[in-house]
Write a protein that holds these residues in place. Structure first.
Motif, PDB file in Angstrom:
ATOM      1  N   ALA A  86      36.608  44.776  46.510  1.00  0.00           N
ATOM      2  CA  ALA A  86      36.877  45.549  45.298  1.00  0.00           C
ATOM      3  C   ALA A  86      38.013  44.927  44.499  1.00  0.00           C
ATOM      4  N   ARG A  87      39.009  44.443  45.207  1.00  0.00           N
ATOM      5  CA  ARG A  87      40.129  43.781  44.522  1.00  0.00           C
ATOM      6  C   ARG A  87      39.669  42.535  43.791  1.00  0.00           C
ATOM      7  N   ASP A  88      38.712  41.811  44.334  1.00  0.00           N
ATOM      8  CA  ASP A  88      38.185  40.611  43.676  1.00  0.00           C
ATOM      9  C   ASP A  88      37.540  40.936  42.333  1.00  0.00           C
ATOM     10  N   ARG A  89      37.021  42.158  42.175  1.00  0.00           N
ATOM     11  CA  ARG A  89      36.325  42.517  40.947  1.00  0.00           C
ATOM     12  C   ARG A  89      37.286  42.641  39.763  1.00  0.00           C
ATOM     13  N   LEU A  90      38.576  42.676  40.054  1.00  0.00           N
ATOM     14  CA  LEU A  90      39.574  42.781  38.993  1.00  0.00           C
ATOM     15  C   LEU A  90      40.192  41.440  38.635  1.00  0.00           C
ATOM     16  N   ASP A  91      39.691  40.359  39.226  1.00  0.00           N
ATOM     17  CA  ASP A  91      40.277  39.040  38.956  1.00  0.00           C
ATOM     18  C   ASP A  91      39.815  38.456  37.636  1.00  0.00           C
ATOM     19  N   ALA A  92      38.710  38.964  37.089  1.00  0.00           N
ATOM     20  CA  ALA A  92      38.223  38.424  35.819  1.00  0.00           C
ATOM     21  C   ALA A  92      39.150  38.845  34.684  1.00  0.00           C
ATOM     22  N   SER A  93      39.052  38.149  33.597  1.00  0.00           N
ATOM     23  CA  SER A  93      39.866  38.475  32.431  1.00  0.00           C
ATOM     24  C   SER A  93      39.462  39.831  31.892  1.00  0.00           C
ATOM     25  N   PRO A  94      40.381  40.575  31.262  1.00  0.00           N
ATOM     26  CA  PRO A  94      40.066  41.934  30.815  1.00  0.00           C
ATOM     27  C   PRO A  94      38.896  42.019  29.858  1.00  0.00           C
ATOM     28  N   GLY A  95      38.639  40.983  29.067  1.00  0.00           N
ATOM     29  CA  GLY A  95      37.554  41.058  28.105  1.00  0.00           C
ATOM     30  C   GLY A  95      36.194  40.773  28.677  1.00  0.00           C
ATOM     31  N   THR A  96      36.121  40.358  29.935  1.00  0.00           N
ATOM     32  CA  THR A  96      34.840  40.016  30.541  1.00  0.00           C
ATOM     33  C   THR A  96      34.083  41.299  30.886  1.00  0.00           C
ATOM     34  N   ALA A  97      32.834  41.324  30.537  1.00  0.00           N
ATOM     35  CA  ALA A  97      32.052  42.550  30.755  1.00  0.00           C
ATOM     36  C   ALA A  97      31.707  42.753  32.221  1.00  0.00           C
ATOM     37  N   ASP A 150      31.605  37.000  40.373  1.00  0.00           N
ATOM     38  CA  ASP A 150      30.635  36.869  41.449  1.00  0.00           C
ATOM     39  C   ASP A 150      31.362  36.771  42.777  1.00  0.00           C
ATOM     40  N   ALA A 151      30.968  37.631  43.734  1.00  0.00           N
ATOM     41  CA  ALA A 151      31.640  37.618  45.038  1.00  0.00           C
ATOM     42  C   ALA A 151      31.432  36.310  45.770  1.00  0.00           C
ATOM     43  N   ALA A 152      30.343  35.591  45.468  1.00  0.00           N
ATOM     44  CA  ALA A 152      30.078  34.329  46.158  1.00  0.00           C
ATOM     45  C   ALA A 152      30.993  33.216  45.671  1.00  0.00           C
ATOM     46  N   THR A 153      31.564  33.344  44.476  1.00  0.00           N
ATOM     47  CA  THR A 153      32.477  32.332  43.932  1.00  0.00           C
ATOM     48  C   THR A 153      33.769  33.005  43.509  1.00  0.00           C
ATOM     49  N   PRO A 154      34.586  33.430  44.463  1.00  0.00           N
ATOM     50  CA  PRO A 154      35.831  34.129  44.120  1.00  0.00           C
ATOM     51  C   PRO A 154      36.821  33.185  43.442  1.00  0.00           C
ATOM     52  N   THR A 155      37.751  33.765  42.743  1.00  0.00           N
ATOM     53  CA  THR A 155      38.803  32.993  42.107  1.00  0.00           C
ATOM     54  C   THR A 155      39.749  32.445  43.171  1.00  0.00           C
ATOM     55  N   GLU A 156      40.712  31.642  42.709  1.00  0.00           N
ATOM     56  CA  GLU A 156      41.691  31.094  43.650  1.00  0.00           C
ATOM     57  C   GLU A 156      42.460  32.213  44.343  1.00  0.00           C
ATOM     58  N   GLU A 157      42.772  33.261  43.597  1.00  0.00           N
ATOM     59  CA  GLU A 157      43.449  34.405  44.216  1.00  0.00           C
ATOM     60  C   GLU A 157      42.559  35.046  45.281  1.00  0.00           C
ATOM     61  N   GLY A 158      41.262  35.171  44.959  1.00  0.00           N
ATOM     62  CA  GLY A 158      40.337  35.757  45.924  1.00  0.00           C
ATOM     63  C   GLY A 158      40.186  34.913  47.167  1.00  0.00           C
ATOM     64  N   VAL A 159      40.151  33.564  46.987  1.00  0.00           N
ATOM     65  CA  VAL A 159      40.080  32.673  48.146  1.00  0.00           C
ATOM     66  C   VAL A 159      41.307  32.852  49.022  1.00  0.00           C
ATOM     67  N   GLY A 160      42.478  32.902  48.379  1.00  0.00           N
ATOM     68  CA  GLY A 160      43.704  33.081  49.150  1.00  0.00           C
ATOM     69  C   GLY A 160      43.718  34.390  49.918  1.00  0.00           C
ATOM     70  N   ARG A 161      43.234  35.455  49.296  1.00  0.00           N
ATOM     71  CA  ARG A 161      43.198  36.748  49.998  1.00  0.00           C
ATOM     72  C   ARG A 161      42.257  36.698  51.185  1.00  0.00           C
ATOM     73  N   ARG A 162      41.123  36.021  51.048  1.00  0.00           N
ATOM     74  CA  ARG A 162      40.176  35.923  52.163  1.00  0.00           C
ATOM     75  C   ARG A 162      40.758  35.114  53.317  1.00  0.00           C
ATOM     76  N   LEU A 163      41.412  34.014  52.995  1.00  0.00           N
ATOM     77  CA  LEU A 163      41.994  33.189  54.054  1.00  0.00           C
ATOM     78  C   LEU A 163      43.112  33.930  54.774  1.00  0.00           C
ATOM     79  N   ARG A 164      43.900  34.676  54.029  1.00  0.00           N
ATOM     80  CA  ARG A 164      44.972  35.460  54.669  1.00  0.00           C
ATOM     81  C   ARG A 164      44.373  36.579  55.516  1.00  0.00           C
ATOM     82  N   HIS A 165      43.287  37.175  55.027  1.00  0.00           N
ATOM     83  CA  HIS A 165      42.631  38.236  55.806  1.00  0.00           C
ATOM     84  C   HIS A 165      42.081  37.673  57.121  1.00  0.00           C
ATOM     85  N   LEU A 166      41.496  36.489  57.081  1.00  0.00           N
ATOM     86  CA  LEU A 166      40.972  35.874  58.310  1.00  0.00           C
ATOM     87  C   LEU A 166      42.080  35.637  59.312  1.00  0.00           C
TER      88      LEU A 166
END
Length: 394
Positions: A288-299, A303-319
């Protein structure tokens, strides 16, 4: 006159002797009957301890025939029938007890309680309800009300369930608030299915009033508000849920993020999701947190399969913090070029940890599990009962 007196003097001793002989015969018969009944009873008890229920039932039936007034034997016989699944016979035994006019009040309630259990075990819930209701006000009152509550839940009679749970609260002092809130939520769902949003809202409000700290009412209230177009109310209800129960907030984390993005409240939503994840680190909250990584103007959400750098970092820390198969799957979906230097050993450790419970052999006869292969099962002593492959390879 002398003749009559002579016969009287002879007859009185004879009558006395005959009476004494008759009484001795009666006492001997009584003792024999008393001796036979305990013998049959103890024989049945011994057979029952040896798990020979068929023979134990025969012995108890014989004991009951010797002494039909023995209530304890009837109770033992009825319980045996119920345990064997012979509910019709168990019902007959307990109904026979209830029909006796000389039964003590305590034994009457006990027989009524056994009869209610018979009906419940047999799946005759309407008759079980009547039997349990007959116990209200007796020594089995609390148990009867709990059984009725279970029956109302099974039949989805939420109004009766609410009434019974409220009575239990008032009588026993126990708290049924969360349970009653569930009943109101079920009523709300039924009202929505029937196309009555007004009644649904009333039931949800009653659930919140009944149990303000319970997680389900604000979760359902948020979903109802979102579906009726009140996004601000939806966020408010879900933020209450995040504060009270961050683990269950993960169930609607993605919905919360989507509504927050739609209202342009991404910054607040990020803080809420980050706090919830810190208290209950769940993958659903992370996604759910990954869904907020896009810019505010993006509708659309990213995509969960291609997370942003922040999303990648969160996944690696979670592992690293929560090694599991789910976390490993999330990291394996990321391009290896974006892994950290220690990601590979962390993945290996997570997979090993998840696979450890399955790397055991299980006996096909009794289910005994061991890390080593046994030719003879330590549990059931059977030979060649272990398949040669561990659970993960079966």
């Amino acid at each position: 006159m002398d003749f009559e007196l002579q016969w009287l003097l002879i007859g009185l001793p004879v009558a006395f002797v005959l009476g004494w002989v008759a009484s001795r015969l009666d006492q001997r018969q009584w003792r024999r009957d008393r001796r036979d009944a305990p013998r049959a009873y103890f024989e049945g008890l011994n057979l029952l301890l040896n798990e020979q229920q068929d023979k134990a039932i025969d012995a108890f039936i014989e004991a009951v025939q010797h002494d039909p007034d023995t209530t304890e034997l009837h109770f033992a016989l009825g319980n045996l029938f119920r345990r064997r699944g012979e509910f019709e016979r168990s019902v007959r035994v307990h109904q026979h007890l209830l029909s006796r006019a000389d039964l003590r009040p305590a034994d009457h309630d006990r027989a009524q309680h056994a009869l209610a259990q018979d009906f419940a075990k047999a799946g005759l819930f309407d008759r079980a309800e009547g039997a349990w209701r007959a116990l209200l006000g007796s020594a089995y009152d609390s148990e009867a009300r709990l059984a009725l509550l279970s029956l109302f839940e099974r039949s989805r009679d939420w109004a009766q369930a609410i009434t019974t749970a409220t009575e239990l609260e008032q009588r026993d002092g126990s708290s049924f608030a969360t349970r009653i809130a569930h009943y109101h939520c079920e009523q709300a769902l039924d009202a929505l299915a029937a196309g009555d949003p007004v009644l649904a809202r009333r039931c949800i409000d009653e659930a919140i009033r009944t149990a303000p700290e319970a997680p389900r009412p604000p979760l359902l209230a948020g979903q109802f508000a979102r579906d009726t177009g009140d996004d601000n109310a939806a966020l408010a209800h879900w933020e209450t849920l995040a504060a009270n129960d961050p683990a269950r907030f993960a169930l609607v984390g993605a919905d919360y993020a989507d509504v927050a993005r739609r209202l342009g409240r991404g910054d607040t939503a990020r803080d809420v999701l980050d706090r919830a994840y810190a208290q209950a680190p769940l993958l659903d909250t992370l996604r759910a947190r990954d869904r907020l990584d896009a810019s505010p103007g993006t509708a659309e959400a990213p995509d969960a399969a291609t997370p942003t750098e922040e999303g990648v970092g969160r996944r690696l820390r979670h592992l690293a913090a929560q090694p599991s198969l789910g976390a490993a799957a999330e990291v394996l979906a990321i391009d290896t070029a974006r892994w950290h230097a220690d990601t590979r050993p962390q993945l290996h450790a997570a997979v090993q940890r998840a696979a450890a419970p399955l790397q055991r052999y299980r006996c096909a006869a009794c289910g005994f599990m061991a890390h080593h292969y046994f030719w003879q099962c330590p549990g059931c002593q059977g030979w060649d009962t272990f398949p040669p492959r561990p659970l993960e390879q079966q």
